[in-house]
Scaffold this active site. Structure first.
Site, PDB file in Angstrom:
ATOM      1  N   SER A 135     -68.846 -59.605 -19.051  1.00 22.84           N
ATOM      2  CA  SER A 135     -68.066 -58.912 -20.065  1.00 22.84           C
ATOM      3  C   SER A 135     -66.599 -58.846 -19.619  1.00 22.84           C
ATOM      4  O   SER A 135     -65.985 -59.871 -19.390  1.00 22.84           O
ATOM      5  CB  SER A 135     -68.669 -57.533 -20.325  1.00 22.84           C
ATOM      6  OG  SER A 135     -68.174 -56.968 -21.499  1.00 22.84           O
ATOM      7  N   GLU A 188     -74.728 -61.619 -29.040  1.00 20.46           N
ATOM      8  CA  GLU A 188     -73.750 -60.804 -28.328  1.00 20.46           C
ATOM      9  C   GLU A 188     -73.300 -59.575 -29.127  1.00 20.46           C
ATOM     10  O   GLU A 188     -73.092 -58.508 -28.569  1.00 20.46           O
ATOM     11  CB  GLU A 188     -72.519 -61.657 -27.988  1.00 20.46           C
ATOM     12  CG  GLU A 188     -72.736 -62.673 -26.899  1.00 20.46           C
ATOM     13  CD  GLU A 188     -72.770 -62.069 -25.508  1.00 20.46           C
ATOM     14  OE1 GLU A 188     -72.546 -60.854 -25.382  1.00 20.46           O
ATOM     15  OE2 GLU A 188     -73.018 -62.824 -24.557  1.00 20.46           O
ATOM     16  N   HIS A 233     -75.478 -58.145 -25.979  1.00 22.34           N
ATOM     17  CA  HIS A 233     -74.482 -58.131 -24.909  1.00 22.34           C
ATOM     18  C   HIS A 233     -74.945 -57.269 -23.736  1.00 22.34           C
ATOM     19  O   HIS A 233     -75.299 -56.107 -23.906  1.00 22.34           O
ATOM     20  CB  HIS A 233     -73.173 -57.580 -25.475  1.00 22.34           C
ATOM     21  CG  HIS A 233     -72.006 -57.672 -24.545  1.00 22.34           C
ATOM     22  ND1 HIS A 233     -71.440 -58.869 -24.177  1.00 22.34           N
ATOM     23  CD2 HIS A 233     -71.290 -56.706 -23.918  1.00 22.34           C
ATOM     24  CE1 HIS A 233     -70.416 -58.642 -23.369  1.00 22.34           C
ATOM     25  NE2 HIS A 233     -70.301 -57.343 -23.191  1.00 22.34           N
TER      26      HIS A 233
END
Length: 549
Positions: free
Chosen positions: A235, A366, A459
């Protein structure tokens, strides 16, 4: 746009600022002398920049935690580039973590730690090594992990099993560290700099450079090889890894990179970042009405404000930015023309990055968790429309066909996730393949409950598997209804690939190179497979829709 699945949203209570004020660790005297200053030396003592640190043994692992890699960025060093470590006398206790970076406390499912002390005195690094490496003085490969959290939350303490899951193999030395976040690390207040009180930008990026320089100078003492360093992150940490590849000052500090679910587009020009800084200053004046109110005294206000007040002011701007400027996120590196000479994606396009091998990839869905927990992606009808208005008109129909039902919830979440993570990642992977080996992956596997609630492989989900961190309440809950064993197995395979890459500099033979011609991608699933240009039609639509990436 790059924060973990477990982040909660909502404005904090007004007493939050008080909890963020700098605190002194109880294990340090009021004069700053370490606990073990008069203690006799042991086999766990290591000489590092600044003095001697004493680690702690945990089975087959030795850990040194909370080691300073720079001076505390407090007082006159707030908003300054990291400075040299302040030496200490005697032996410093390195048996436990120190304070995390100042941040708004939020409930987190990523960590077993119920409460973490946060302060501006946060520039510390942790090293885990196998005991065999200490005994035989091996020069092991080094893996340096950069935590995510949207450059606003998170710490090296996230996912407690992240280091042990790698080090117990006996093959690597593992490093992670804290760096400045939020207003103190990722807002560009340099426009308020004065000769008397300089203010610098890209402070979080500068911290990351300082941590890597510390690794280069000290890791041999822990059994690590400074010439065989793999930087990896997820991330915001993935964004940091890619940004370091485009940062000239990082040359020679690492040999290869792994970027998990990065948002490569998250870096902005000073014209934009200084506008956000001005908004934060205005918010700060509203929070502190009795403080300095004149524009000419903005620097003084920034210097004297409580860390918690700075974080609250930044949060207010962070919350409204995705609507005011869809597709952007105010906490990100600034393309200042100096430390970061050009946008990282432009650097990849022009071949100006460090030509090191790269593993890069994303998860299948995601964006699915963001609209529910973190509302920062372009997923609302208004934000999506704003992006369409910036795209060539002739591409609109093809994009709507690529995401049937847009802007309904499911299609919108996938559109937003692909905009922030997937499309820029395949773009970067293709561009970098022109100058160095690239291997692309997609993580498709998620426990059954994640599919039931409509999230799928969202995610951050792969971190629980990769780090074998499955004893948290979140991990136990989502695997209680099936899929635990395949999820664990996928994490083991991913970890094996990461270790092979870190130890040898190449991937296993079953994972082909990623090129712009065939885009062969390793899919992590119940049974792994390789696909040629997965979702290629959508990729081509994006290339027409968003050619300026």
């Amino acid at each position: 746009m790059f924060t973990h699945l477990s982040v909660t949203t909502g404005l904090p209570r007004h007493d939050t600022a008080r909890s963020l004020r700098p605190s002194r660790s109880s294990s340090t005297t009021s004069s700053g002398i370490p606990d073990l200053a008069d203690s006799p030396r042991t086999a766990l003592d290591v000489q590092v920049t600044g003095g001697t640190v004493r680690g702690v043994r945990d089975g087959s692992i030795v850990a040194w935690r909370g080691i300073p890699y720079a001076a505390p960025p407090v007082g006159p060093l707030r908003f300054r580039a990291p400075q040299s470590v302040i030496p200490w006398c005697g032996v410093r206790d390195a048996s436990r973590h120190r304070d995390v970076a100042s941040q708004i406390p939020r409930n987190s499912l990523r960590s077993k730690i119920a409460r973490q002390l946060a302060s501006e005195d946060c520039l510390t690094i942790n090293v885990l090594a196998p005991t065999v490496g200490r005994r035989t003085r091996l020069s092991l490969p080094v893996m340096v992990f950069i935590h995510g959290g949207g450059y606003s939350i998170g710490s090296a303490q996230d996912f407690p099993q992240q280091g042990p899951s790698f080090v117990r193999t006996g093959r690597v030395v593992y490093v992670n560290f804290n760096y400045r976040l939020g207003a103190l690390g990722y807002l560009d207040f340099s426009g308020y700099s004065t000769p008397e009180r300089p203010i610098e930008n890209n402070l979080g990026l500068r911290d990351q450079l300082a941590a890597l320089e510390w690794v280069r100078s000290n890791i041999r003492s822990f059994g690590g090889n400074p010439n065989n360093v793999t930087v990896f992150g997820e991330s915001a940490g993935g964004n940091a890894a890619l940004t370091l590849m485009a940062t000239p000052a990082a040359r020679g500090l690492f040999a290869r990179v792994i970027a998990q679910s990065p948002p490569p587009g998250a870096a902005y020009a000073p014209e934009l970042t200084r506008g956000w800084a001005e908004e934060v200053v205005n918010e700060l004046r509203a929070i502190t009405p009795d403080a300095v109110g004149e524009t000419s005294d903005a620097a003084q206000l920034l210097i004297e404000a409580d860390a918690g007040q700075l974080m609250l002011a930044a949060l207010a701007v962070q919350v409204r930015t995705p609507d005011a400027q869809p597709g952007t996120f105010c906490l990100a590196p600034v393309v200042d023309g100096d430390l970061l000479p050009e946008h990282p994606v432009d650097a990849f396009r022009r071949g100006h990055t460090h030509h090191v091998p790269l593993i890069i990839g994303t998860n299948y869905r995601e964006g699915s968790a963001f609209g529910r927990r973190v509302d920062i992606l372009p997923q609302s009808p208004q934000r999506i429309q704003a992006l369409f208005e910036r795209a060539p008109e002739g591409t609109h129909d093809a994009m709507r066909a690529a995401y049937p039902g847009l802007p309904t919830k499911h299609a919108a979440s996938d559109f937003g996730g692909d905009f922030a993570f997937w499309f820029p990642s395949v773009t970067v992977g293709g561009l970098h393949s022109r100058v160095a080996p690239v291997h692309f992956y997609r993580f498709d596997l998620a426990p059954r409950l994640m599919h039931v609630v409509g999230l799928g492989a969202t995610h951050g989900i792969e971190l629980f598997a990769l780090f074998n961190d499955l004893d948290t309440l979140f991990a136990r809950s989502v695997t209680a209804f099936g899929g635990r064993k395949p999820f664990i197995s996928a994490g083991e395979r991913m970890r094996r690939h990461w270790l092979h890459f870190a130890c040898t500099g190449v991937v296993e033979a079953s994972w082909p190179n990623y090129t712009e011609q065939d885009r062969q991608t390793l899919i992590f699933d119940e049974v792994d497979r390789v696909e040629c240009d997965p979702r290629g039609e959508q990729r081509q639509v994006w290339q027409e829709f968003w050619p300026t990436l």
